[in-house]
Write a protein that holds these residues in place. Structure first.
Motif, PDB file in Angstrom:
ATOM      1  N   ARG A 104       0.851  -1.197   0.171  1.00 24.71           N
ATOM      2  CA  ARG A 104      -0.003   0.059  -0.028  1.00 24.71           C
ATOM      3  C   ARG A 104       0.693   1.205  -0.095  1.00 24.71           C
ATOM      4  O   ARG A 104       0.575   2.436  -0.513  1.00 24.71           O
ATOM      5  CB  ARG A 104      -0.837  -0.024   1.298  1.00 24.71           C
ATOM      6  N   ASP A 105       2.061   1.323   0.535  1.00 25.83           N
ATOM      7  CA  ASP A 105       2.875   2.399   0.710  1.00 25.83           C
ATOM      8  C   ASP A 105       3.551   2.738  -0.669  1.00 25.83           C
ATOM      9  O   ASP A 105       3.803   3.791  -1.008  1.00 25.83           O
ATOM     10  CB  ASP A 105       3.968   2.193   1.556  1.00 25.83           C
ATOM     11  N   LEU A 107       1.538   2.995  -3.461  1.00 28.78           N
ATOM     12  CA  LEU A 107       0.492   4.204  -3.824  1.00 28.78           C
ATOM     13  C   LEU A 107       0.928   5.367  -3.137  1.00 28.78           C
ATOM     14  O   LEU A 107       0.890   6.435  -3.575  1.00 28.78           O
ATOM     15  CB  LEU A 107      -0.806   3.601  -3.354  1.00 28.78           C
ATOM     16  N   GLN A 108       0.970   5.461  -1.689  1.00 30.25           N
ATOM     17  CA  GLN A 108       1.264   6.743  -0.896  1.00 30.25           C
ATOM     18  C   GLN A 108       2.311   7.440  -1.194  1.00 30.25           C
ATOM     19  O   GLN A 108       2.322   8.719  -1.494  1.00 30.25           O
ATOM     20  CB  GLN A 108       0.865   6.404   0.591  1.00 30.25           C
ATOM     21  N   TYR A 109       3.554   6.622  -1.158  1.00 29.86           N
ATOM     22  CA  TYR A 109       4.777   7.402  -1.075  1.00 29.86           C
ATOM     23  C   TYR A 109       5.667   6.965  -2.382  1.00 29.86           C
ATOM     24  O   TYR A 109       6.480   8.083  -2.688  1.00 29.86           O
ATOM     25  CB  TYR A 109       5.454   6.781   0.200  1.00 29.86           C
ATOM     26  N   MET A 213      -2.430  -3.009  -0.860  1.00 33.96           N
ATOM     27  CA  MET A 213      -3.256  -2.475  -1.636  1.00 33.96           C
ATOM     28  C   MET A 213      -4.391  -3.369  -2.172  1.00 33.96           C
ATOM     29  O   MET A 213      -4.339  -4.702  -2.248  1.00 33.96           O
ATOM     30  CB  MET A 213      -2.808  -1.714  -3.157  1.00 33.96           C
ATOM     31  N   GLN A 217      -7.566   0.252  -4.768  1.00 31.87           N
ATOM     32  CA  GLN A 217      -6.418   0.890  -4.684  1.00 31.87           C
ATOM     33  C   GLN A 217      -5.444   0.627  -5.754  1.00 31.87           C
ATOM     34  O   GLN A 217      -4.831   1.596  -6.418  1.00 31.87           O
ATOM     35  CB  GLN A 217      -5.837   0.835  -3.534  1.00 31.87           C
TER      36      GLN A 217
END
Length: 346
Positions: A104-105, A107-109, A213, A217
Motif C-alpha cells: 500500500r505504501d 501508492l502513498q509514497y 493495496m 487502490q
C-alpha cells in the motif's frame, strides 16, 4: 547488520572511492539494470527491523532518479529495455524499476515520486495478497518477535523457549525461524506459520489487508500510464518447492485474475523470492511455456544482449534498504559491476 551486509557495505565504499562504477560503465558490455524494490516508507526502521532490507525512503528513491538522469541513464519500461538489448549497438544505459508485492505504501509514497520524474515502472502482483488473504510470513515473524521477551519454537513434540529481550537475541531468533521456514516444503512451512502465529494471536489476514493495496487502490495505482502490471503468482509460494502442475497453476491463475480485474493479460512475471532456493531451470522453462515474455529473478547482475536468449531468467539488483547512501547509487546503477559482484557472491 549481519556480517554479510557489513562486508557488502565495505565493498560499496571501496568501489565508490576507486570510481569503479564509472570505469565499469565505460568498459562493460552491460546495457542496463533491472532494480528490485518492495516498500517505500518515510520513517527510519527501528533497531530490530530485519525486513528493513525491503524498504527505502521516498527521499532516497527521489535522489536515485535524479542521479540516474545526471549519469545519463534512462529509466525505461521493461518492454523498451528488450528493444534496447536487441539494438546492434550499445546506446545510452538504462534502468528498469520493478516493485514486488503491491504494498500500500507504493501508492502513498512511491507513486508521487515516480510521477514527478515521469519514471516508468513495473508492478508484480501476487493476487491473493490483493484479495486480503495473503501471508506475508517474513513480516509476521518480525512483528511477533519484536513485542516478545521470549518466543517458543516447536519442532515435533519438543518446545524450546528462546530469549528475545535484546536486539541481538531478536535478530538471532528471527534468522533461525526465517531460514527454518525457507528450507521447509511449502505445506510444512504453512503449518509452522499457522502454529506460530496462532500461539501469539497474530491475525495474518488483517496484516495483509493493512499492508497491501486492495483492488480499488490497485486500480488507481496500475491505472497510471507509467505502470506496467505483471504477475507474481497467487500465493507468493516458492515455486521450486511445488509440484510442477501446482507451480504452473500459481503462475497462470495469477494472470487470469489480473486479466479479469483489468482487462489486460500480463506478459511479465516475477518469481517469489527469486533466488536459487525459489526458482531454477524448471521454473524458467515453465514461464516460457506459459507464454510470459519475461520473468525476473533476484539474482544480481546487469543486462546483456545474450539475455535475449534467456528472457525468463533475468537478473535484478535489489535497491537494498541497508544501503541508502547517496554515494552508493552509482554502484547500484552499474550493471557490469553487479554482474561481477554476483559472481563473487555465488
Amino acid at each position: 547488520m549481519s556480517l554479510k551486509y557489513t562486508a557488502i557495505r565495505a565493498s560499496f565504499e571501496l568501489l565508490w572511492l576507486t570510481r569503479m562504477p564509472h570505469l565499469f560503465s565505460l568498459l562493460s558490455r552491460s546495457r542496463g539494470v533491472i532494480l528490485t524494490l518492495h516498500r517505500v516508507l518515510p520513517d527510519e526502521p527501528a533497531d530490530f527491523s530485519p525486513n528493513a532490507i525491503l524498504q527505502v525512503t521516498p527521499d532516497f528513491l527521489d535522489y536515485c532518479l535524479e542521479r540516474f538522469a545526471t549519469l545519463g541513464i534512462d529509466v525505461v519500461p521493461i518492454d523498451e529495455a528488450l528493444e534496447r538489448l536487441a539494438a546492434p549497438r550499445k546506446g545510452r544505459p538504462f534502468i528498469v524499476l520493478t516493485f514486488d508485492d503491491a504494498y500500500r505504501d507504493n501508492l502513498q509514497y512511491a507513486l508521487p515520486v515516480l510521477q514527478a520524474h515521469e519514471a516508468p515502472f513495473t508492478l508484480y502482483v501476487p493476487t491473493a495478497f490483493v484479495d486480503g488473504v495473503g501471508q506475508l510470513w517474513w513480516q509476521a515473524i518480525e512483528d511477533i518477535i519484536v513485542r516478545q521477551e521470549a518466543v517458543a519454537f516447536t519442532e515435533g513434540d519438543d518446545t524450546e523457549y528462546v530469549d528475545t529481550r535484546t536486539t541481538a537475541q531478536k535478530n538471532e531468533a528471527f534468522n533461525r525461524l526465517y531460514w527454518r521456514m525457507r528450507k521447509l516444503p511449502e505445506a510444512e512451512r504453512l503449518a509452522l506459520l499457522a502454529q506460530f502465529t496462532a500461539a501469539y494471536g497474530y491475525d495474518l489476514d488483517r496484516q495483509c489487508r493493512e499492508l497491501i493495496m486492495d483492488w480499488q487502490q490497485l486500480r488507481l495505482f496500475a491505472g497510471d500510464p507509467l505502470c506496467t502490471i505483471g504477475a507474481h503468482t497467487v500465493h507468493h509460494y516458492e515455486l521450486a518447492k511445488l509440484p510442477v502442475q501446482q507451480a504452473a497453476d500459481e503462475m497462470i491463475q495469477s494472470v487470469d485474475v489480473i486479466e479479469a480485474q483489468f482487462g489486460i493479460r500480463p506478459a511479465h512475471f516475477s518469481y517469489p523470492l527469486g533466488g536459487p532456493l525459489s526458482c531454477g531451470p524448471r521454473e524458467f522453462a515453465l514461464a516460457r511455456e506459459l507464454g510470459f515474455r519475461t520473468a525476473v529473478t533476484t539474482r544480481p547482475g546487469g543486462l546483456y544482449p545474450q539475455h535475449l536468449e534467456s528472457l525468463t531468467a533475468l537478473p535484478r539488483v535489489s535497491l537494498n534498504g541497508y544501503f541508502q547512501k547517496h554515494r552508493y547509487v552509482d554502484v547500484f546503477a552499474s550493471g557490469g559491476l553487479f554482474t561481477q559482484l554476483g559472481r563473487v557472491m555465488r
